[in-house]
Each structure stands twice: as C-alpha cells, then as structure tokens.
Design a protein around this motif. Structure first.
Motif, PDB file in Angstrom:
ATOM      1  N   ALA A 107       0.859  -1.198   0.000  1.00  0.00           N
ATOM      2  CA  ALA A 107       0.000   0.000   0.000  1.00  0.00           C
ATOM      3  C   ALA A 107       0.885   1.234   0.000  1.00  0.00           C
ATOM      4  O   ALA A 107       1.883   1.288   0.725  1.00  0.00           O
ATOM      5  CB  ALA A 107      -0.899  -0.010   1.235  1.00  0.00           C
ATOM      6  N   ASP A 108       0.537   2.206  -0.816  1.00  0.00           N
ATOM      7  CA  ASP A 108       1.303   3.462  -0.830  1.00  0.00           C
ATOM      8  C   ASP A 108       0.433   4.572  -1.433  1.00  0.00           C
ATOM      9  O   ASP A 108      -0.556   4.316  -2.115  1.00  0.00           O
ATOM     10  CB  ASP A 108       2.602   3.324  -1.636  1.00  0.00           C
ATOM     11  CG  ASP A 108       3.639   4.371  -1.225  1.00  0.00           C
ATOM     12  OD1 ASP A 108       4.537   4.026  -0.422  1.00  0.00           O
ATOM     13  OD2 ASP A 108       3.543   5.522  -1.685  1.00  0.00           O
ATOM     14  N   ILE A 109       0.868   5.809  -1.186  1.00  0.00           N
ATOM     15  CA  ILE A 109       0.163   6.973  -1.725  1.00  0.00           C
ATOM     16  C   ILE A 109       0.405   7.094  -3.224  1.00  0.00           C
ATOM     17  O   ILE A 109      -0.459   7.517  -3.980  1.00  0.00           O
ATOM     18  CB  ILE A 109       0.722   8.247  -1.053  1.00  0.00           C
ATOM     19  CG1 ILE A 109       0.503   8.195   0.454  1.00  0.00           C
ATOM     20  CG2 ILE A 109       0.122   9.497  -1.636  1.00  0.00           C
ATOM     21  CD1 ILE A 109       1.306   9.260   1.196  1.00  0.00           C
ATOM     22  N   SER A 110       1.610   6.731  -3.640  1.00  0.00           N
ATOM     23  CA  SER A 110       2.035   7.037  -4.998  1.00  0.00           C
ATOM     24  C   SER A 110       1.930   5.849  -5.951  1.00  0.00           C
ATOM     25  O   SER A 110       2.496   4.779  -5.688  1.00  0.00           O
ATOM     26  CB  SER A 110       3.493   7.518  -4.937  1.00  0.00           C
ATOM     27  OG  SER A 110       4.211   7.057  -6.031  1.00  0.00           O
ATOM     28  N   PRO A 111       1.235   6.020  -7.069  1.00  0.00           N
ATOM     29  CA  PRO A 111       1.166   4.955  -8.082  1.00  0.00           C
ATOM     30  C   PRO A 111       2.565   4.597  -8.608  1.00  0.00           C
ATOM     31  O   PRO A 111       2.838   3.437  -8.895  1.00  0.00           O
ATOM     32  CB  PRO A 111       0.307   5.560  -9.200  1.00  0.00           C
ATOM     33  CG  PRO A 111      -0.436   6.679  -8.560  1.00  0.00           C
ATOM     34  CD  PRO A 111       0.401   7.180  -7.426  1.00  0.00           C
ATOM     35  N   ASP A 112       3.475   5.589  -8.702  1.00  0.00           N
ATOM     36  CA  ASP A 112       4.837   5.302  -9.180  1.00  0.00           C
ATOM     37  C   ASP A 112       5.569   4.386  -8.198  1.00  0.00           C
ATOM     38  O   ASP A 112       6.293   3.466  -8.594  1.00  0.00           O
ATOM     39  CB  ASP A 112       5.651   6.598  -9.347  1.00  0.00           C
ATOM     40  CG  ASP A 112       5.160   7.411 -10.532  1.00  0.00           C
ATOM     41  OD1 ASP A 112       4.380   6.881 -11.337  1.00  0.00           O
ATOM     42  OD2 ASP A 112       5.547   8.587 -10.633  1.00  0.00           O
ATOM     43  N   ASN A 113       5.401   4.645  -6.901  1.00  0.00           N
ATOM     44  CA  ASN A 113       6.013   3.774  -5.895  1.00  0.00           C
ATOM     45  C   ASN A 113       5.438   2.367  -5.995  1.00  0.00           C
ATOM     46  O   ASN A 113       6.169   1.373  -5.898  1.00  0.00           O
ATOM     47  CB  ASN A 113       5.762   4.318  -4.484  1.00  0.00           C
ATOM     48  CG  ASN A 113       6.835   5.308  -4.050  1.00  0.00           C
ATOM     49  OD1 ASN A 113       7.908   5.364  -4.655  1.00  0.00           O
ATOM     50  ND2 ASN A 113       6.553   6.073  -3.023  1.00  0.00           N
ATOM     51  N   LEU A 114       4.133   2.288  -6.186  1.00  0.00           N
ATOM     52  CA  LEU A 114       3.502   0.953  -6.256  1.00  0.00           C
ATOM     53  C   LEU A 114       4.002   0.189  -7.477  1.00  0.00           C
ATOM     54  O   LEU A 114       4.258  -1.017  -7.408  1.00  0.00           O
ATOM     55  CB  LEU A 114       1.978   1.087  -6.261  1.00  0.00           C
ATOM     56  CG  LEU A 114       1.403   1.548  -4.908  1.00  0.00           C
ATOM     57  CD1 LEU A 114      -0.072   1.932  -5.048  1.00  0.00           C
ATOM     58  CD2 LEU A 114       1.573   0.467  -3.840  1.00  0.00           C
ATOM     59  N   ALA A 115       4.180   0.903  -8.594  1.00  0.00           N
ATOM     60  CA  ALA A 115       4.678   0.241  -9.810  1.00  0.00           C
ATOM     61  C   ALA A 115       6.116  -0.235  -9.602  1.00  0.00           C
ATOM     62  O   ALA A 115       6.482  -1.349  -9.987  1.00  0.00           O
ATOM     63  CB  ALA A 115       4.590   1.199 -10.997  1.00  0.00           C
ATOM     64  N   GLU A 116       6.936   0.614  -8.971  1.00  0.00           N
ATOM     65  CA  GLU A 116       8.335   0.241  -8.733  1.00  0.00           C
ATOM     66  C   GLU A 116       8.424  -0.916  -7.724  1.00  0.00           C
ATOM     67  O   GLU A 116       9.195  -1.866  -7.911  1.00  0.00           O
ATOM     68  CB  GLU A 116       9.115   1.465  -8.225  1.00  0.00           C
ATOM     69  CG  GLU A 116      10.550   1.201  -7.808  1.00  0.00           C
ATOM     70  CD  GLU A 116      11.456   0.714  -8.944  1.00  0.00           C
ATOM     71  OE1 GLU A 116      11.018   0.723 -10.106  1.00  0.00           O
ATOM     72  OE2 GLU A 116      12.589   0.295  -8.645  1.00  0.00           O
ATOM     73  N   CYS A 117       7.619  -0.848  -6.686  1.00  0.00           N
ATOM     74  CA  CYS A 117       7.588  -1.924  -5.684  1.00  0.00           C
ATOM     75  C   CYS A 117       7.202  -3.243  -6.353  1.00  0.00           C
ATOM     76  O   CYS A 117       7.819  -4.289  -6.123  1.00  0.00           O
ATOM     77  CB  CYS A 117       6.598  -1.543  -4.584  1.00  0.00           C
ATOM     78  SG  CYS A 117       6.408  -2.802  -3.340  1.00  0.00           S
ATOM     79  N   SER A 118       6.210  -3.160  -7.206  1.00  0.00           N
ATOM     80  CA  SER A 118       5.735  -4.339  -7.927  1.00  0.00           C
ATOM     81  C   SER A 118       6.858  -4.917  -8.805  1.00  0.00           C
ATOM     82  O   SER A 118       7.089  -6.128  -8.826  1.00  0.00           O
ATOM     83  CB  SER A 118       4.538  -3.888  -8.759  1.00  0.00           C
ATOM     84  OG  SER A 118       4.031  -4.917  -9.471  1.00  0.00           O
ATOM     85  N   ARG A 119       7.602  -4.042  -9.498  1.00  0.00           N
ATOM     86  CA  ARG A 119       8.743  -4.495 -10.331  1.00  0.00           C
ATOM     87  C   ARG A 119       9.768  -5.221  -9.468  1.00  0.00           C
ATOM     88  O   ARG A 119      10.264  -6.290  -9.839  1.00  0.00           O
ATOM     89  CB  ARG A 119       9.435  -3.288 -10.992  1.00  0.00           C
ATOM     90  CG  ARG A 119       8.903  -2.930 -12.370  1.00  0.00           C
ATOM     91  CD  ARG A 119       9.830  -1.926 -13.080  1.00  0.00           C
ATOM     92  NE  ARG A 119       9.893  -0.613 -12.447  1.00  0.00           N
ATOM     93  CZ  ARG A 119       8.991   0.355 -12.645  1.00  0.00           C
ATOM     94  NH1 ARG A 119       7.960   0.171 -13.450  1.00  0.00           N
ATOM     95  NH2 ARG A 119       9.109   1.520 -12.046  1.00  0.00           N
ATOM     96  N   GLN A 120      10.072  -4.655  -8.308  1.00  0.00           N
ATOM     97  CA  GLN A 120      11.107  -5.252  -7.445  1.00  0.00           C
ATOM     98  C   GLN A 120      10.655  -6.610  -6.902  1.00  0.00           C
ATOM     99  O   GLN A 120      11.442  -7.542  -6.820  1.00  0.00           O
ATOM    100  CB  GLN A 120      11.451  -4.309  -6.276  1.00  0.00           C
ATOM    101  CG  GLN A 120      12.104  -3.005  -6.697  1.00  0.00           C
ATOM    102  CD  GLN A 120      13.469  -3.200  -7.373  1.00  0.00           C
ATOM    103  OE1 GLN A 120      14.167  -4.193  -7.123  1.00  0.00           O
ATOM    104  NE2 GLN A 120      13.845  -2.277  -8.242  1.00  0.00           N
ATOM    105  N   VAL A 121       9.389  -6.714  -6.541  1.00  0.00           N
ATOM    106  CA  VAL A 121       8.887  -7.997  -6.013  1.00  0.00           C
ATOM    107  C   VAL A 121       8.894  -9.046  -7.114  1.00  0.00           C
ATOM    108  O   VAL A 121       9.353 -10.181  -6.913  1.00  0.00           O
ATOM    109  CB  VAL A 121       7.472  -7.818  -5.416  1.00  0.00           C
ATOM    110  CG1 VAL A 121       6.830  -9.173  -5.108  1.00  0.00           C
ATOM    111  CG2 VAL A 121       7.529  -6.968  -4.150  1.00  0.00           C
ATOM    112  N   LYS A 122       8.408  -8.667  -8.288  1.00  0.00           N
ATOM    113  CA  LYS A 122       8.320  -9.636  -9.395  1.00  0.00           C
ATOM    114  C   LYS A 122       9.703 -10.094  -9.858  1.00  0.00           C
ATOM    115  O   LYS A 122       9.846 -11.177 -10.409  1.00  0.00           O
ATOM    116  CB  LYS A 122       7.503  -9.061 -10.547  1.00  0.00           C
ATOM    117  CG  LYS A 122       6.026  -9.062 -10.191  1.00  0.00           C
ATOM    118  CD  LYS A 122       5.146  -8.491 -11.250  1.00  0.00           C
ATOM    119  CE  LYS A 122       3.687  -8.534 -10.772  1.00  0.00           C
ATOM    120  NZ  LYS A 122       2.859  -7.542 -11.401  1.00  0.00           N
TER     121      LYS A 122
END
Ligand SMILES: C[S@@+](CC[C@H](N)C(=O)[O-])C[C@H]1O[C@@H](n2cnc3c(N)ncnc32)[C@H](O)[C@@H]1O
Length: 262
Positions: A107-122
């Motif tokens: 969960a985060d405020i920023s869609p950019d953070n969520l996209a980057e977090c998702s890239r790192q997890v994947k």
C-alpha cells in the motif's frame, strides 16, 4: 457586548487555526508523495533501488527481515504469512519479505512507488501480490475488505514522514483492523530525546522537514500503540545507520480478545 463578541471571534479563530494548518500540511504531504519531483531526490526519499543504490536497498530489506525474525522467534510467531506493507515505497522491504510470504499486499500513496515496488517484487519471486493506493483524505479505504486478513503488518520509515499523531493513530488503527488476532505489526518510528533539536516539527513546511516531521518518545509510542488496540511486546533501537538515526522498532501484537472498532 462588543467585547464579548470580539472574544468569541478570537476564540473561534484560535480553534480553527490548527485545523487549517493540519489541512495545509496534509495537502503538502499528499502532493509531495504522489509523484516524482524529477530531480532524483523523491526516488531517494521513497527508497527506490536507483534512488539509494543497490547496497543500501538490499541492506534496508535484509536488516528489517532479520529484525522481524528475531521478534517473531521470541514471540513464537511461525511465518510472515499474509503480509501488508503500509507505505511500501520502492519495495526494499517488499523484495525481502515477499519471497517468504504467502501473499504480499503493498500500500502506498504514490502509483509510481507501487509500480516500482511491484517491479522489485516480481524480480525476486512469484508470491501473489496485491497493490493498494492510499488516498490520504481517506486512508482506511485502502484497507477495505482486509479485516483480519493479514498475519503481518509492516510500517517502516513511514511514521516520521506522516503529518502528526492523528495520522499515526489512523495507521495503527488500520493495522489493528487488518491483522488477525495474534498477528504482528512490525512498526518503526523515529524517537526524540531530551535534546529539543531531535523533536519532530510538524509546524514547519512539510518538504523542508520530511523525516523530521513526526517523532515520539519511546514510551509515548508504546502507549499510543496500546491505545490503538495493539499490545506492545518488544522493542529494538537503532541509534544510527547509514540512512539516518534514532529509529525505534516495535513488535505489536493484536490480542486474541481484541474488539475491532469496525
Ligand atoms: C521513506 S519511504 C519508506 C519506504 C519503505 N517503507 C522503506 O522502508 O523503504 C516513505 C514512504 O511512505 C509513504 N507515505 C508517506 N506518508 C504516508 C502515510 N501517511 N501513509 C502511508 N504511507 C505514507 C510514501 O509514499 C513513501 O513511499
């Protein structure tokens, strides 16, 4: 009569001023975290791999995973299970916890953070990943449908950038709601000491303060967590690391008998 009227107006102005101020700081925080400022400092403040560098990025995740394990072992908690991270940023913790989790919710405020977090997890695992955007005007909405759904709640390097004690109370309330009874919140805050310079400064311009916006004494935060229905069990201090200092980490357990507000 006129004097009473003036006093009334002065009292009303005094009463309204903090609210207006809180709203202004809240808007500044929401604006700051919602998107990159383009000069790289936002990515660094959000702890992106490219922002703080590979070594620091790995260290954040590794240190937090090891500390979590020490708390979990001491408290007889078996595995992280379903993990939610509140304020996941660029995914430093997500990349360390998700491979060991059954499901990871970022969960985060920023869609950019969520996209980057998702890239790192994947890049490191295929653990089921759920993304939730937090609207600071209604943070609870990001946790809709998650009541009792999580075994572990992470909130790391976030409390100090919130806009004040009310925002922190909201986050702890969300942790209390999404955790199953017996689940653990692993939460860090920045503490202040007897030296006034170490105190948070929610009264000043948000972007000038960032990580020195909201601080607590060790005991204040312990009591606040307890008031929010999370039983503090263990604490560890990190007076200084490569990022900054005065970090206090808490293992907070949702009691088996907890009554949920919702
Ligand atoms: C310093 S970064 C930390 C990122 C990650 N937790 C870590 O440990 O690397 C702070 C993050 O908190 C988020 N954030 C700021 N205020 C927040 C709030 N009130 N609730 C949830 N997240 C918040 C920001 O969007 C940003 O991603």
């Amino acid at each position: 009569m006129a004097l009473r009227g003036e006093r009334f107006i002065a009292a009303a102005v005094r009463a309204l001023r903090p609210r207006r101020h809180d709203a202004r700081i809240g808007e500044q925080a929401a604006r700051y975290w919602s998107a990159s400022d383009g000069d790289g400092s936002w990515e660094s403040n959000s702890h992106w791999r490219d922002g703080i560098g590979d070594e620091a990025f790995e260290e954040v995740g590794r240190d937090h995973w090891e500390m979590y394990q020490r708390f979990a072992r001491a408290l007889g908690v078996q595995t992280p299970g379903t993990v939610i991270e509140w304020g996941a940023g660029g995914g430093a913790n997500a990349a360390a916890f998700a491979p060991r989790a059954q499901r990871f919710i970022a969960a985060d405020i920023s869609p950019d953070n969520l996209a980057e977090c998702s890239r790192q997890v994947k890049a490191v695992c295929d653990t089921p990943l759920d993304i939730r955007r937090i609207d600071l005007a209604d943070p609870d909405a990001a946790a809709d449908g998650l009541r009792h759904a999580c075994d572990t709640f992470l909130c790391l390097y976030v409390i100090e950038v919130t806009t004040g004690v009310d925002a922190v109370r909201t986050i702890l309330g969300i942790a209390q709601r999404v955790l199953r009874p017996g689940g653990m919140a692993f939460v860090q805050m920045k503490y202040h000491t007897g030296d006034g310079r170490t105190r948070g400064r929610p009264g000043l311009a948000y972007t000038r303060n960032l990580a020195l916006t909201t601080t607590f004494t060790i005991e204040e935060f312990w009591q606040l967590a307890d008031e929010c229905g999370l039983a503090p069990q263990l604490i560890t201090l990190v007076p200084r690391n490569r990022l900054d200092g005065r970090y206090a980490y808490y293992a907070l357990i949702k009691p088996d008998t907890a009554d949920d507000p919702r």
